[in-house]
Design a protein around this motif. Structure first.
Motif, PDB file in Angstrom:
ATOM      1  N   VAL A 134      77.548  -0.659 -55.273  1.00 23.39           N
ATOM      2  CA  VAL A 134      77.574   0.534 -55.918  1.00 23.39           C
ATOM      3  C   VAL A 134      78.916   1.159 -55.375  1.00 23.39           C
ATOM      4  CG1 VAL A 134      76.695   2.728 -55.849  1.00 23.39           C
ATOM      5  CG2 VAL A 134      75.146   0.772 -55.913  1.00 23.39           C
ATOM      6  N   ARG A 135      79.636   1.924 -56.304  1.00 25.65           N
ATOM      7  CA  ARG A 135      80.879   2.775 -56.042  1.00 25.65           C
ATOM      8  C   ARG A 135      80.395   4.025 -55.776  1.00 25.65           C
ATOM      9  NH1 ARG A 135      83.249   2.629 -60.486  1.00 25.65           N
ATOM     10  NH2 ARG A 135      83.077   4.802 -61.190  1.00 25.65           N
ATOM     11  N   HIS A 136      80.864   4.390 -54.635  1.00 25.46           N
ATOM     12  CA  HIS A 136      80.792   5.796 -53.928  1.00 25.46           C
ATOM     13  C   HIS A 136      81.919   6.738 -54.053  1.00 25.46           C
ATOM     14  CE1 HIS A 136      79.640   9.336 -51.744  1.00 25.46           C
ATOM     15  NE2 HIS A 136      78.488   8.796 -51.156  1.00 25.46           N
ATOM     16  N   GLU A 137      81.988   7.645 -54.946  1.00 24.62           N
ATOM     17  CA  GLU A 137      83.208   8.259 -54.938  1.00 24.62           C
ATOM     18  C   GLU A 137      83.540   9.199 -53.733  1.00 24.62           C
ATOM     19  OE1 GLU A 137      85.359   7.460 -57.085  1.00 24.62           O
ATOM     20  OE2 GLU A 137      84.436   7.246 -59.003  1.00 24.62           O
ATOM     21  N   ASN A 138      84.651   9.367 -53.178  1.00 28.08           N
ATOM     22  CA  ASN A 138      85.041  10.266 -52.213  1.00 28.08           C
ATOM     23  C   ASN A 138      86.420  10.883 -52.301  1.00 28.08           C
ATOM     24  OD1 ASN A 138      86.648   7.856 -51.509  1.00 28.08           O
ATOM     25  ND2 ASN A 138      86.186   7.796 -49.491  1.00 28.08           N
ATOM     26  N   SER A 139      86.690  10.662 -53.454  1.00 29.47           N
ATOM     27  CA  SER A 139      88.007  11.558 -53.670  1.00 29.47           C
ATOM     28  C   SER A 139      87.971  12.296 -54.772  1.00 29.47           C
ATOM     29  CB  SER A 139      89.193  10.579 -53.866  1.00 29.47           C
ATOM     30  OG  SER A 139      89.141   9.778 -55.135  1.00 29.47           O
ATOM     31  N   LEU A 140      88.901  12.793 -55.397  1.00 31.91           N
ATOM     32  CA  LEU A 140      89.150  13.522 -56.799  1.00 31.91           C
ATOM     33  C   LEU A 140      89.776  12.402 -57.907  1.00 31.91           C
ATOM     34  CD1 LEU A 140      89.667  17.093 -55.469  1.00 31.91           C
ATOM     35  CD2 LEU A 140      87.559  16.259 -56.575  1.00 31.91           C
ATOM     36  N   PHE A 141      90.259  11.574 -57.497  1.00 33.26           N
ATOM     37  CA  PHE A 141      90.926  10.620 -58.584  1.00 33.26           C
ATOM     38  C   PHE A 141      89.676  10.023 -59.269  1.00 33.26           C
ATOM     39  CE2 PHE A 141      94.922   9.969 -55.857  1.00 33.26           C
ATOM     40  CZ  PHE A 141      95.578  10.667 -56.837  1.00 33.26           C
ATOM     41  N   ASP A 142      89.732   9.135 -60.350  1.00 34.16           N
ATOM     42  CA  ASP A 142      89.183   8.558 -60.955  1.00 34.16           C
ATOM     43  C   ASP A 142      88.675   7.179 -60.077  1.00 34.16           C
ATOM     44  OD1 ASP A 142      87.728   6.765 -62.723  1.00 34.16           O
ATOM     45  OD2 ASP A 142      88.405   7.568 -64.615  1.00 34.16           O
ATOM     46  N   GLY A 143      87.537   6.994 -59.705  1.00 33.25           N
ATOM     47  CA  GLY A 143      87.438   5.780 -58.791  1.00 33.25           C
ATOM     48  C   GLY A 143      87.457   4.829 -59.755  1.00 33.25           C
ATOM     49  N   ARG A 144      87.417   4.355 -61.100  1.00 35.51           N
ATOM     50  CA  ARG A 144      87.354   3.341 -61.697  1.00 35.51           C
ATOM     51  C   ARG A 144      88.884   2.744 -61.596  1.00 35.51           C
ATOM     52  NH1 ARG A 144      84.607   5.670 -66.928  1.00 35.51           N
ATOM     53  NH2 ARG A 144      86.115   7.442 -66.289  1.00 35.51           N
ATOM     54  N   GLU A 145      89.751   3.753 -61.928  1.00 30.32           N
ATOM     55  CA  GLU A 145      91.259   3.325 -61.904  1.00 30.32           C
ATOM     56  C   GLU A 145      91.810   2.824 -60.457  1.00 30.32           C
ATOM     57  OE1 GLU A 145      95.229   3.167 -63.052  1.00 30.32           O
ATOM     58  OE2 GLU A 145      93.247   2.915 -63.953  1.00 30.32           O
ATOM     59  N   LEU A 146      91.389   3.686 -59.364  1.00 34.69           N
ATOM     60  CA  LEU A 146      91.525   3.094 -58.281  1.00 34.69           C
ATOM     61  C   LEU A 146      91.082   1.881 -57.730  1.00 34.69           C
ATOM     62  CD1 LEU A 146      90.532   6.420 -55.973  1.00 34.69           C
ATOM     63  CD2 LEU A 146      93.011   5.522 -56.508  1.00 34.69           C
ATOM     64  N   VAL A 147      89.898   1.386 -58.402  1.00 31.75           N
ATOM     65  CA  VAL A 147      89.345   0.098 -57.811  1.00 31.75           C
ATOM     66  C   VAL A 147      90.198  -0.945 -58.767  1.00 31.75           C
ATOM     67  CG1 VAL A 147      87.361  -1.451 -58.554  1.00 31.75           C
ATOM     68  CG2 VAL A 147      87.167   0.638 -57.262  1.00 31.75           C
ATOM     69  N   ARG A 148      90.655  -0.483 -60.044  1.00 26.02           N
ATOM     70  CA  ARG A 148      91.467  -1.345 -60.787  1.00 26.02           C
ATOM     71  C   ARG A 148      92.665  -1.869 -60.418  1.00 26.02           C
ATOM     72  NH1 ARG A 148      95.376  -1.675 -64.213  1.00 26.02           N
ATOM     73  NH2 ARG A 148      95.767   0.451 -64.193  1.00 26.02           N
ATOM     74  N   VAL A 149      93.377  -0.859 -59.728  1.00 30.31           N
ATOM     75  CA  VAL A 149      94.833  -0.803 -59.160  1.00 30.31           C
ATOM     76  C   VAL A 149      94.664  -1.522 -57.875  1.00 30.31           C
ATOM     77  CG1 VAL A 149      95.883   0.802 -60.720  1.00 30.31           C
ATOM     78  CG2 VAL A 149      94.955   1.307 -58.149  1.00 30.31           C
ATOM     79  N   THR A 150      93.674  -1.341 -57.041  1.00 32.86           N
ATOM     80  CA  THR A 150      93.808  -1.914 -55.885  1.00 32.86           C
ATOM     81  C   THR A 150      93.215  -3.230 -56.206  1.00 32.86           C
ATOM     82  OG1 THR A 150      92.984  -0.027 -54.880  1.00 32.86           O
ATOM     83  CG2 THR A 150      92.594  -1.798 -53.617  1.00 32.86           C
ATOM     84  N   THR A 151      92.192  -3.682 -56.797  1.00 33.44           N
ATOM     85  CA  THR A 151      91.699  -4.972 -56.920  1.00 33.44           C
ATOM     86  C   THR A 151      92.913  -5.893 -57.610  1.00 33.44           C
ATOM     87  OG1 THR A 151      89.618  -4.274 -57.639  1.00 33.44           O
ATOM     88  CG2 THR A 151      90.212  -6.586 -58.071  1.00 33.44           C
TER      89      THR A 151
END
Length: 368
Positions: A134-151
């Protein structure tokens, strides 16, 4: 149910995850927090924590990564890199977390992994042991994009652990009020978890508007935040200023009569009796002021700080400005502008209408 909660090794990343972690624990579930370095200090008493990267040094990673990518480093320091800087920094961070998180998942056998977008290695660990993430947001960015670029920077870790690709999360949890930022997932009320004791005098309003001034929990560029600029302007503003955790040099210097200092305090408890918050632009500070319904002045610094500050300003609930533009006039507007107060209170009501963490426990139980 056994729930592994994975966070990047930074205090400001761990704390937004704690309300849900504690709600799960209070509902009778076994919860283990997995992080490293500074993140370990954020765990409250009674919540088990595991160091998954002994010797982790975020500063070392940041220096090494940004020196290799000078153009992105320049944009990151200006707050204009978007997710490019996050991809580089947290790609390397997660590479160093991955082995420890997988080892903990194998040893502890969770039924569910909850991870923040900057700790996508938690999703890797979940995939490796075959449980939902489960992805738990903790910022104001779009978490989907953060996960995509980090992955995209985790190819080596995926190969090491024989995971072809990360499956989509079983669910996501969104903490941003929709009028400020759109996030994908189940909405959950932002409930800050802060440390320290609140002095009695901060529980009641002052004779004139009280402004809290905080700084980042992360050292580095912009870490001191707006404190020096506020001190320079304070004696020309009809308000009381409280510096939260000023650095040693500033706390030992001669301060104007309307400026006081305190150590760690629970900001969420101090904000209701305050007129405003001035801060460095961190997502937790932006959300904390919005949850309390007080106007904020967020400085447009490195990393995500410019993005966060501009979101608050666009909503009308705050002012976004670099530290050098903090003037007596800026601070006076912060505590006297009725439009800022009205917008901040609107967002407070919006956040209050979102489900509290305890209401999401049953939904998570259905996944485990």
């Amino acid at each position: 149910m056994r729930v592994l909660v994975a966070s990047a090794p930074l205090v400001g990343h761990v704390r937004p995850l704690l309300p849900l972690a504690l709600a799960l624990r209070d509902a009778g579930h076994a919860v283990l927090l997995a992080t490293a370095a500074d993140g370990l200090t954020a765990a409250p008493a009674g919540l088990p924590v595991r160091d998954v990267a002994p010797g982790f040094d975020f500063g070392r990673i940041a220096r090494r990564v940004l020196l290799r990518h000078p153009l992105i480093a320049r944009a990151e320091l200006a707050g204009t890199a978007g997710t490019r800087g996050a991809a580089l920094l947290f790609g390397q961070v997660n590479d160093e977390l991955a082995d420890g998180l997988v080892a903990v998942a194998r040893d502890w056998s969770p039924d569910l992994v909850v991870h923040e977008p900057f700790a996508v290695a938690g999703a890797l660990a979940a995939a490796r042991v075959g449980v939902p993430a489960v992805r738990h947001e903790n910022s104001l960015f779009d978490g989907r994009e953060l996960v995509r670029v980090t992955t995209g920077r985790l190819a080596a870790a995926l190969r090491r652990h024989r995971v072809a690709e990360l499956p989509p999360p079983a669910a996501a949890i969104a903490v941003a009020p929709p009028s400020v930022a759109v996030q994908d997932g189940w909405p959950m009320r932002y409930a800050p978890h802060t440390a320290g004791e609140l002095p009695h005098w901060l529980r009641e309003p002052a004779d004139r508007p009280r402004v809290l001034v905080s700084r980042s929990t992360v050292a580095g560029p912009g870490g001191a935040g707006p404190m020096r600029a506020v001190v320079a302007a304070a004696d020309r503003v009809d308000a009381e200023f409280v510096l939260v955790r000023p650095d040693r040099r500033l706390s030992r210097s001669a301060l104007p009569p309307n400026v006081r200092t305190v150590d760690w305090i629970p900001l969420d408890a101090a904000l209701p009796a305050s007129a405003a918050l001035v801060h460095h632009g961190g997502a937790g500070s932006v959300l904390g002021a919005l949850a309390a319904g007080v106007p904020q002045l967020a400085t447009t610094g490195p990393g995500d700080r410019r993005f966060n500050a501009n979101l608050a300003a666009r909503r009308g609930a705050g002012i976004a400005a670099p530290s050098r533009q903090i003037t007596p006039g800026t601070l006076t507007r912060l505590v006297t502008d009725p439009a800022l107060r009205a917008a901040a209170r609107e967002v407070r009501r919006e956040i209050a209408a979102m489900p509290p963490p305890a209401e999401l426990v049953a939904r998570l139980e259905s996944l485990g």
